[in-house]
Motif scaffolding. Structure first.
Motif, short mmCIF file in Angstrom:
data_model
loop_
_atom_site.label_atom_id
_atom_site.label_comp_id
_atom_site.label_asym_id
_atom_site.label_seq_id
_atom_site.Cartn_x
_atom_site.Cartn_y
_atom_site.Cartn_z
N ARG A 33 10.22 11.25 -9.55
CA ARG A 33 9.86 12.50 -10.22
C ARG A 33 8.39 12.61 -10.58
O ARG A 33 7.94 13.63 -11.06
N LYS A 34 7.64 11.54 -10.41
CA LYS A 34 6.19 11.57 -10.66
C LYS A 34 5.49 11.02 -9.44
O LYS A 34 6.09 10.29 -8.64
N PRO A 35 4.21 11.34 -9.26
CA PRO A 35 3.49 10.85 -8.07
C PRO A 35 3.35 9.33 -8.09
O PRO A 35 3.41 8.71 -9.16
N PRO A 36 3.13 8.74 -6.92
CA PRO A 36 2.92 7.29 -6.88
C PRO A 36 1.68 6.91 -7.68
O PRO A 36 0.72 7.69 -7.75
N PRO A 37 1.67 5.73 -8.30
CA PRO A 37 0.50 5.34 -9.09
C PRO A 37 -0.72 5.16 -8.20
O PRO A 37 -0.59 4.72 -7.05
N THR A 38 -1.87 5.52 -8.72
CA THR A 38 -3.11 5.32 -7.96
C THR A 38 -3.98 4.26 -8.65
O THR A 38 -5.01 3.87 -8.13
N GLN A 79 0.90 -1.16 0.00
CA GLN A 79 0.00 0.00 0.00
C GLN A 79 0.94 1.21 0.00
O GLN A 79 1.76 1.35 0.91
N LEU A 80 0.83 2.06 -1.02
CA LEU A 80 1.85 3.11 -1.13
C LEU A 80 1.60 4.32 -0.23
O LEU A 80 2.54 5.00 0.16
N GLN A 81 0.34 4.59 0.08
CA GLN A 81 0.03 5.73 0.94
C GLN A 81 -0.94 5.28 2.02
O GLN A 81 -1.77 4.40 1.77
N PRO A 82 -0.89 5.88 3.19
CA PRO A 82 -1.89 5.55 4.20
C PRO A 82 -3.26 6.07 3.77
O PRO A 82 -3.33 7.04 3.01
N PRO A 83 -4.32 5.46 4.27
CA PRO A 83 -5.64 5.97 3.89
C PRO A 83 -5.83 7.39 4.43
O PRO A 83 -5.24 7.75 5.43
N CYS A 84 -6.66 8.14 3.72
CA CYS A 84 -6.84 9.53 4.11
C CYS A 84 -8.34 9.81 4.04
O CYS A 84 -8.97 9.53 3.01
N SER A 85 -8.90 10.33 5.15
CA SER A 85 -10.36 10.48 5.14
C SER A 85 -10.76 11.49 4.06
O SER A 85 -10.08 12.50 3.85
N GLY A 86 -11.83 11.17 3.40
CA GLY A 86 -12.29 12.05 2.32
C GLY A 86 -11.72 11.66 0.97
O GLY A 86 -12.10 12.21 -0.06
N SER A 87 -10.75 10.74 0.94
CA SER A 87 -10.19 10.29 -0.35
C SER A 87 -10.50 8.81 -0.50
O SER A 87 -10.67 8.10 0.50
N PRO A 88 -10.50 8.33 -1.74
CA PRO A 88 -10.72 6.89 -1.94
C PRO A 88 -9.60 6.10 -1.25
O PRO A 88 -8.48 6.61 -1.10
N ASP A 89 -9.92 4.89 -0.84
CA ASP A 89 -8.90 4.07 -0.19
C ASP A 89 -7.73 3.85 -1.15
O ASP A 89 -7.95 3.63 -2.35
N PRO A 90 -6.51 3.87 -0.63
CA PRO A 90 -5.37 3.66 -1.53
C PRO A 90 -5.37 2.23 -2.06
O PRO A 90 -5.75 1.31 -1.33
N PRO A 91 -4.97 2.04 -3.32
CA PRO A 91 -4.99 0.69 -3.88
C PRO A 91 -3.95 -0.20 -3.21
O PRO A 91 -2.96 0.30 -2.67
N LEU A 92 -4.20 -1.49 -3.27
CA LEU A 92 -3.18 -2.43 -2.81
C LEU A 92 -2.53 -3.03 -4.05
O LEU A 92 -3.21 -3.52 -4.94
N PHE A 93 -1.24 -2.96 -4.12
CA PHE A 93 -0.51 -3.55 -5.24
C PHE A 93 -0.08 -4.96 -4.85
O PHE A 93 0.31 -5.20 -3.69
#
Ligand SMILES: CC/C=C\C/C=C\C/C=C\C/C=C\C/C=C\CCCCCC(=O)O
Ligand SMILES: [Fe+2]
Length: 665
Positions: free
Chosen positions: A565-570, A320-334
């Motif tokens: 140099r680019k954001p983590p994939p979502t 999981q690349l980012q922790p969950p954040c309220s108000g945003s979709p759950d981060p994907p699991l790779f």
């Protein structure tokens, strides 16, 4: 009224000798006498003289030195002075006066005899007084400074040139350090030229800069970096073996979507079997990413779940690349079952996050900066004749200078972090602050740290195994020395210098670390031994375990990218263009390789653990303890060499012959 043989030993590294004159006095309990010798002070030489003294000096307490010059000041590095007193029975008594310092200027230097500490309450308090004067002077030379709020204090020095000569690099080290950096910069220029006309579009294009001196393991990383077991292996035995923990429950930040119910079941099963592990990079969450030449870089704060196979291999199960954040979709699991580039990019993000926590938390903070606190407190609180000073000083060599250089070139404004690392530009200081705020005493002591992380008794955990063996060996050495000087707990309790040293480290240098388990006093010999073992382990074994791997694991940049140099994939739609646009560009990759080589390579003037030449102690007791230490280290050396012969990937960072006696790079 006495005949003496006097030996003057000069250091053996460049510029140790001197053309200046040095006057010598023998100072006894009853009188002192100038010796009137004409010393030659040649580098690496010992000069012997016999002198008759007409006064009755009584028992010898000190040798006094004074260097004088006519035109040119020429510093002299004095190793030691040894005096043999001819007794009536013709038997000679040897008395050592260790120095191991630069003699500069024309002030008087007073060297107490090597066993002075044992007599500090006798001889009319002369040793006591000498110690107080010595500390008064040292406290003006070694002052604390706050380089940045929220970090351990450092030595007050705007650049290495402000440091006292005694803690500066010797000439050979300085030339090597600066010379190899210059050579590294040439290397970068050539690589940039070479890549100018070529494309930078595929992972293989990194091959264009993967030349020059490289270790065998770096070549293996180049071959195997995409494999899952190789990725997992690094958490146990790579450059950063400090983050992995055995899971005791499923992490709360891990949000498993309903469609991955199967994964949930697998994770729970592994948890119950005790085979589930995690590497959580939450410390990086919300850290501001760098802007490099106008381009915003990006950071993640991953969580990796891993399982241990019966053969000891550690395999990633989900990222999981980012922790969950309220108000945003759950981060994907790779997942390993994702398209190969998607999974590779997720792993590359983890490796980038590991780079940050490795360099900032495990390396810089938990070895370099902590060791600096030990060094400054030791210089300020313990006189040269104190046994803990004598025990520690070989393990503090060069640390103040390498750290001062790090503050002016590496983590400084415009330094290497700002130039090529995605935490640079201030985020790196936040990471250091966060890591300082959660730095515990237990985490610096492998028996506790590994137990807390559930890593005891795992055959494939080679760092853990070797670290525990070294902890025991160092602990036995420390106990051997401490017990020679402290016959019972009361002697520890009533040693004001020792208590002040402890308090200065915890309350001042580490800025109130008693809240995180660091002691403010020692009540027993056991507490003292444990603390000193932690100091020596940190300055030697731990630093070697964390530092050397840079050479192997950071040379092939995709395995540990210094920036993204680019954001983590979502989503799971990942293309090669996205991967290449994310990984470091040519310049960033080249600089990473150069610095990793510079910091990770074998140091030409390295002193292996326990093999310093300085003899601060006198007497057979200490020699026996040191010999035993060296024998224990040799035994471990043989064990590790034999073990490694049967391994596909040898683990050698904690092989005693490769461990430096102090943090010098
Ligand atoms: C790939 C490695 C990148 C960064 C290393 C990060 C952290 C290392 C931690 C501690 C190292 C401590 C001291 C190093 C001191 C100086 C490095 C000097 C670099 C100088 C470059 C220059 O421009 O001169
Ligand atoms: Fe280092």
């Amino acid at each position: 009224m006495g005949r003496y043989r006097v030996r003057v030993a000069t250091g053996s590294f460049a510029f140790s000798g001197s053309n200046n004159q040095v006057r010598l006095w023998l100072v006894g309990l009853r009188a002192e006498a100038e010796l009137g010798l004409r010393l030659r002070l040649s580098r690496g030489q010992m000069e012997d003289f016999e002198v008759d003294v007409s006064e009755d000096l009584g028992p010898l307490l000190f040798v006094k030195l004074r260097k004088t010059h006519l035109l040119l000041k020429d510093a002299w590095f004095c190793n030691h002075i040894t005096v043999w007193v001819f007794q009536e029975s013709t038997e000679e008594k040897e008395i050592m006066f260790p120095c191991y310092r630069w003699v500069q200027g024309d002030g008087i230097i007073c060297l107490p005899e090597a066993t002075a500490w044992m007599m500090r309450n006798e001889v009319q308090g002369l040793f006591q007084k000498h110690g107080e004067e010595e500390l008064e002077e040292r406290r003006t030379l070694y002052r604390w400074a706050t380089w940045k709020e929220g970090l351990p204090l450092s030595v007050a020095a705007a650049s290495e040139k402000d440091l006292p000569l005694d803690v500066r690099f010797h000439e050979g080290k300085k030339i090597d350090f600066e010379g190899t950096l210059a050579a590294g910069m040439m290397d970068i220029a050539l690589k940039r030229l070479y890549t100018l006309l070529n494309s930078w579009k595929s992972l293989e294009d990194f091959d264009q800069i993967f030349w020059g001196s490289k270790s065998a393991l770096a070549k293996r990383v180049h071959q195997s970096w995409k494999e899952d077991d190789f990725f997992g292996y690094q958490f146990l035995n790579g450059v950063n073996p400090t983050l992995l923990r055995r899971s005791t429950s499923l992490p709360t930040r891990l949000v498993i979507p309903p469609e991955l119910e199967g994964l949930q079941v697998q994770l729970e099963r592994k948890l119950q079997e005790g085979c589930l592990f995690e590497a959580d990079f939450s410390l990086l969450a919300g850290v501001q990413a760098n802007v490099i030449q106008g381009e915003r870089q990006h950071l993640a704060a991953p969580l990796v779940m891993l399982k241990m196979e019966p053969d000891g291999k550690l395999l990633p199960m989900a990222i999981q690349l980012q922790p969950p954040c309220s108000g945003s979709p759950d981060p994907p699991l790779f997942l390993p079952s994702d398209p190969s580039l998607t999974w590779l990019l997720a792993k590359a993000w983890v490796r980038n996050s590991d780079f940050q926590l490795h360099e900032l938390q495990a390396h810089l903070l938990k070895t370099h900066l902590v060791a600096e606190v030990f060094a400054v407190a030791t210089m300020r609180c313990l006189p040269g004749m104190h046994p803990i000073f004598k025990l520690l000083i070989p393990h503090l060599r060069y640390t103040l200078e390498i750290n001062t250089r790090a503050r002016t070139k590496l983590i400084s404004d415009g330094g290497i972090f700002d130039q090529v690392v995605n935490t640079g530009g201030g985020g790196h200081l936040d990471v250091l602050r966060r890591a300082t705020a959660c730095l515990t005493y237990r985490s610096l002591c492998p028996p506790y740290d590994l137990a807390d992380r559930g890593l005891l008794g795992i055959p494939s955990a080679l760092y853990a195994h070797d670290a525990l063996r070294l902890w025991d060996i160092i602990s036995r050495y420390v106990q051997g020395i401490v017990h020679l000087y402290y016959s019972e707990d009361k002697v520890v309790q009533s040693d004001p210098e020792l208590q002040a040293w402890c308090q200065e480290i915890t309350e001042i240098g580490l800025c109130g670390a008693q809240e995180r388990g660091f002691p403010v006093s020692f009540q027993s010999r056991a507490e003292l031994c444990h603390f000193v073992t932690m100091c020596i382990f940190t300055c030697t074994a731990q630093h070697s375990g964390i530092n050397q791997g840079q050479l192997d694991w950071y040379a092939w940049v995709p395995n540990a990218p210094c920036t993204m140099r680019k954001p983590p994939p979502t989503t799971k739609d990942v293309t090669l263009e996205m991967v290449m646009a994310t990984l470091p560009n040519v310049h960033q990759a080249c600089l990473q390789m150069t610095i990793a080589w510079h910091l990770g390579r074998f140091q030409p003037d390295m002193v292996p653990l326990g093999h310093h030449k300085e003899e601060y102690f006198a007497g057979p007791g200490h020699k026996a303890v040191l010999n035993r230490f060296q024998e224990d280290l040799n035994t471990l050396e043989r064990e590790i060499v034999a073990r490694n012969k049967g391994l596909d990937l040898p683990y050698y960072y904690l092989q005693p012959s490769r461990i430096e006696n102090s943090i010098t790079i």
